[in-house]
Design a protein around this motif. Structure first.
Motif, PDB file in Angstrom:
ATOM      1  N   TRP A 134       0.842  -1.214   0.000  1.00 51.89           N
ATOM      2  CA  TRP A 134       0.000   0.000   0.000  1.00 51.89           C
ATOM      3  C   TRP A 134       0.872   1.257   0.000  1.00 51.89           C
ATOM      4  CZ3 TRP A 134       0.261   3.779   3.724  1.00 51.89           C
ATOM      5  CH2 TRP A 134       0.853   3.444   4.944  1.00 51.89           C
ATOM      6  N   ASP A 166       2.181   1.823  -3.339  1.00 51.93           N
ATOM      7  CA  ASP A 166       1.135   2.393  -4.206  1.00 51.93           C
ATOM      8  C   ASP A 166       1.249   3.923  -4.275  1.00 51.93           C
ATOM      9  OD1 ASP A 166      -0.053   0.089  -5.026  1.00 51.93           O
ATOM     10  OD2 ASP A 166      -1.849   0.276  -3.775  1.00 51.93           O
ATOM     11  N   TYR A 206       1.470   5.418  -8.104  1.00 57.10           N
ATOM     12  CA  TYR A 206       0.408   6.224  -8.718  1.00 57.10           C
ATOM     13  C   TYR A 206       0.537   7.688  -8.309  1.00 57.10           C
ATOM     14  CZ  TYR A 206      -1.509   1.478  -8.870  1.00 57.10           C
ATOM     15  OH  TYR A 206      -1.678   0.130  -9.062  1.00 57.10           O
ATOM     16  N   LYS A 228      -3.840   0.230 -14.482  1.00 56.92           N
ATOM     17  CA  LYS A 228      -3.651  -0.357 -13.153  1.00 56.92           C
ATOM     18  C   LYS A 228      -4.222   0.490 -12.016  1.00 56.92           C
ATOM     19  CE  LYS A 228       0.580  -2.846 -14.390  1.00 56.92           C
ATOM     20  NZ  LYS A 228       2.050  -2.762 -14.310  1.00 56.92           N
ATOM     21  N   TYR A 229      -4.460   1.770 -12.264  1.00 59.71           N
ATOM     22  CA  TYR A 229      -4.865   2.664 -11.173  1.00 59.71           C
ATOM     23  C   TYR A 229      -6.229   2.254 -10.621  1.00 59.71           C
ATOM     24  CZ  TYR A 229      -5.320   7.136  -8.653  1.00 59.71           C
ATOM     25  OH  TYR A 229      -5.435   8.100  -7.687  1.00 59.71           O
ATOM     26  N   PRO A 230      -6.298   2.013  -9.307  1.00 55.96           N
ATOM     27  CA  PRO A 230      -7.555   1.474  -8.761  1.00 55.96           C
ATOM     28  C   PRO A 230      -8.688   2.490  -8.709  1.00 55.96           C
ATOM     29  CG  PRO A 230      -5.672   1.079  -7.262  1.00 55.96           C
ATOM     30  CD  PRO A 230      -5.232   2.077  -8.292  1.00 55.96           C
ATOM     31  N   PHE A 241      -9.622   0.733  -0.222  1.00 56.78           N
ATOM     32  CA  PHE A 241      -8.424   1.499  -0.606  1.00 56.78           C
ATOM     33  C   PHE A 241      -8.255   2.707   0.308  1.00 56.78           C
ATOM     34  CE2 PHE A 241     -10.085  -0.697  -4.299  1.00 56.78           C
ATOM     35  CZ  PHE A 241      -8.957  -1.325  -4.803  1.00 56.78           C
TER      36      PHE A 241
END
Lengths: 572, 572
Positions: free
Chosen positions: A525, A528, A532, B141-143, B157
């Motif tokens: 996480w 991440d 991003y 890929k970006y959630p 998230f």
């Protein structure tokens, strides 16, 4: 406010209260009929301008004595609103004096403020007309007599010790520093983020963690239940199995005898009932006292959060997730270390201030840390001078001077490499350190204090530390040897703040995690945030109790937090 | 600030920053080179007055698209400083446009603020001259794609969800309410007291508690150690015993043979060594894997605090010890309940605001609660109107109206007995409640909401509840049937605040503890507050997340705290 109706002017009234200190009005406390002693004695004129006013005062007797053949009593009254007491005089015609004079007695009284006889220390005193409330004390039993008590002794009475001058002054200073912290960051448009206390992340294995669990209490409950309702024996289960078998045979017989449908249905229903009963018994027979285990390990799948959980050691990693979209944020809350440290500098539960800034580099981090610490110092000078005078008088003659110096002096900034060179020079010059000085060491407290107290005699920021002694998330410098970390060192306590620019490059931080032998999965996480929309960001942590030690000059950290927790002790 | 020197004018600069919004200056963020988007777009003129200024802006792309045959890109940029975005225009000659347009991309850019073409919504836009930083996103890929996501989906998230409009607005509103809370109490001269998180007290058995322990991790460590270094076998110990015996015999022989002194001494030394070795082995043979037990129970004497410890369910009892000497205090921190509630109104970790006032009675308590809640509402209207408009638009059309109503309307105050009468009248009038209405019941949420939403259509304070449904520490009224408790009910959430005057009479509270079947011993410290200098005092608790639900209109409490903890979930 007495009529039960309230208007928003409440906030205005409070402002008026503070301003009233320099007017001739007496300002009542909000949400009480009393006038805070502060509103009387903390005026520039010491309260003299209020002579003639009729007020209600409440507080606790610091010292009391009867005088003039018990014709009246002198009471030094304190209500916690300021360090100063108000002298209160009660005539024997107004009240029985004996219950009023013991130290610790609570009284609320109505009276008139009067100018005292010339030559006395106080500028105003209260002549009591009516005693409204008495909360008595039996002096033979009261644990805090008038005599001076050591801070160590007081730790056995955490619920009573704020009644002492020292602990109440610490409480006011702590309050002031907390509000100054919020004021500073809010003024700079940082958002306060409540990071979690219970966590399933480990901030770089910063230290031993406390576990949070319900497994033990649930095991206790089960154990008690099993004693009350013992699990079925093998015989119970055999009997139930037999019943199922019998009922099954009855069904089979009826069917083969082509019996009436309702009879068959009835016997099937009975069979079902017995099967259910058997299943229940078998389920219950599996219950075992003790903490549930699976494959030889504790089965955390059955714990409250369905996994192992701990008390946080730092809110940094979580607050970073908010910085990486809200830009300027901070967290201010309790953090925990389960270390068996019995020192005067460690607590198992302590408070940390942790800002985090996006679109910012190490220089910005240092600027923020410096501005924040200086703001705190100036705040105490501006808002708590009476309490600081008390501290200077009782604990540390230099504490006010120290605040003034830090508030007004730009901090020295040196690289770790320069710091080590200075220490090596000092060694050559004859300075003795217990810990060896060489590039690569983690600076010891003696080194830090030498730099800030002896060499520079002011706060020092040391930056760019060797990467091997710092955490994985600190940004690797171009030399590949150091990271963009910085510590703020101050006289009296040494390291007050530790911070860094965070590694924002995905590939680099991933490699750093691996190089340090840490598992990747728990940090997915965190990665991440770099995967991003990554952003350059930095932050730091200030140990709130350290700041209090620095400000007050008190020696033991257990005395600057209301309810200290350390190995073997967690009172209340 | 770029030169590394910092002056205390940092705070002044921040004030200037806010004021600059209405001037023609552009205010840089402190501790960063960027200008917050808020400083541009939140001006009364929408930023038009800043046209022509050259600024650095940083933020994350909300939506991006290429236009005019890829000659330039339009980006809606947000940096969390306000809900509004800034429109940013990048020419293809300045930068490769493709990495800039995906939602979630982070960019920092230098450019010039310009007036947009007439007829467009925005009042100002940024023409980029240089792209300083890009934190790219792989859209595959970006959630969190651009499409609207449910709050429930976002709970998976928690590290990314503050990038959404809703969760970032909640973060700003939460920050505002927290600072408003401190501002309110500080203005009224309450002292902020950090009550403990780890506690050995149980606040009236308020609910299931989480246990805090190091016993399990220490047992794990021991287990691993015992696998690595197995404990001595019976044979090992026998062998050691034999050695002791032999060495003892040698000593005896030498002595009876009147051998040389040094020989005897040498053999005695050997004997001693073997005895020590045996003792060590015996000690080690006692080590057992698992949690240490004593007399059939877990041996908490070996736990970190040498006794069983828990996470606090309320700071009230502890903060009372500070009110009973500092007069007006409050605590604001996390509290915990280990209840398996899977509702939209319960969290395992949540924040509470708990003021406590000495020399005050129930009426004062109600005045304080009312003034505080109205202050919070007015604060949001004054400081977060843009975020409130977003909430009104997306979640609850009435939320701004509700804040205005509460900020401006005196709260209704009715006794519990009156409340029950009103509910009974409602039942007679045909109103259906799931829970029976009669004197003595604990009001259910449906009753509370009827009173505040239907009957009075404004906040209602209900006071003087039956003693049997309230905690032991609430002050017994003269009728001996009710206690001086009060709840504040508000539209949308029902109970927002619960409070009471505390029982200050030693004999009465002691009897109440006994009557409720509670043990006296754990409350001895609490009784001390009544034994020595007792004072009338009162206080209340406000559930901070409930206040957020009330303000925002959001339905689920898991969405108004950054890192929600509930059964089965504690992410990060």
């Amino acid at each position: 406010m007495a009529d039960g109706s309230v208007s928003l002017s409440g906030q205005l009234a409070a402002t008026t209260l503070h301003e009233a200190v320099s007017s001739s009005e007496v300002a009542k406390a909000e949400f009480s009929d009393r006038v805070p002693i502060r509103s009387v004695v903390s005026r520039p004129d010491g309260g003299a301008g209020l002579a003639g006013h009729r007020v209600r005062i409440g507080g606790w007797v610091k010292t009391g004595r009867k005088a003039d053949k018990d014709a009246f009593a002198f009471l030094e009254l304190n209500d916690g609103s300021c360090p100063a007491n108000l002298q209160v005089i009660v005539d024997a015609s107004v009240s029985d004096l004996s219950p009023l004079v013991p130290t610790g007695t609570c009284i609320a009284v109505d009276g008139v403020l009067k100018l005292p006889p010339a030559g006395t220390k106080q500028k105003v005193e209260l002549r009591v007309e009516k005693v409204v409330h008495v909360g008595p004390v039996d002096p033979a039993k009261y644990p805090l007599p008038k005599t001076r008590l050591t801070l160590e002794f007081l730790r056995d009475f955490v619920h009573l010790r704020p009644r002492t001058n020292t602990i109440s002054a610490v409480a006011r200073l702590r309050n002031a520093l907390a509000y100054a912290t919020h004021t500073f960051f809010q003024k700079h448009r940082f958002l306060y983020v409540h990071t979690p206390i219970i966590t399933t992340s480990d901030c770089e294995g910063a230290g031993e963690m406390f576990q949070v669990t319900t497994l033990i209490s649930e095991a206790d409950k089960l154990e008690k239940d099993l004693i009350k309702n013992p699990p079925p024996s093998a015989a119970d289960i055999e009997a139930a199995q037999l019943l199922v078998k019998e009922k099954g045979e009855v069904v089979a017989q009826l069917k083969s005898a082509k019996a009436k449908k309702e009879d068959i249905n009835a016997s099937v229903a009975e069979l079902k009932k017995e099967k259910e009963n058997l299943a229940k018994l078998e389920e219950r027979s599996k219950l075992k006292p003790g903490i549930p285990r699976k494959d030889g390990k504790i089965d955390y799948g059955l714990d409250f959060f369905a996994r192992q959980a701990f008390l946080t050691v730092s809110g940094q990693l979580q607050v970073e997730s908010y910085a990486c979209c809200l830009s300027s944020v901070y967290t201010f809350g309790p953090t925990f270390r389960a270390e068996h440290s019995h020192t005067s500098r460690h607590l198992a539960e302590f408070w940390m201030v942790e800002p985090e800034i996006a679109f910012a580099e190490l220089k910005d981090d240092m600027n923020c840390a410096e501005a924040y610490v200086r703001f705190l110092c100036q705040w105490l000078l501006d808002n708590c001078f009476d309490d600081m005078e008390f501290m200077a008088d009782k604990f540390d003659k230099t504490c006010i001077e120290r605040l003034r110096m830090v508030a007004s002096t730009p901090f020295e900034r040196i690289s770790y490499t320069e710091a080590v060179e200075l220490l090596e020079e000092a060694v050559k010059g004859g300075r003795k350190f217990e810990n060896k000085v060489e590039w690569g060491i983690d600076l010891a407290s003696e080194h830090e204090r030498y730099l800030t107290e002896v060499k520079f005699q002011k706060p020092v920021i040391v930056y760019n530390y060797p990467k091997d002694i710092k955490a994985f998330y600190m940004r690797l410098n171009d030399d590949s040897k150091t990271v963009a970390a910085m510590d703020v060192l101050v006289p009296k306590v040494g390291e007050l703040i530790g911070g860094s620019q965070r590694e924002e490059r995905y590939d680099v931080i991933q490699q750093r995690i691996k190089d340090m032998g840490l598992p990747i999965e728990p940090y997915e996480w965190y990665l991440d945030l770099r995967r991003y929309g990554t952003v350059k960001h930095c932050g730091f942590g200030l140990g709130f109790e350290r700041m209090l030690l620095f400000a007050t000059g008190i020696e033991n950290i257990r005395d600057v937090i209301p309810f200290p927790r350390y190995p073997g002790r967690a009172d209340l």
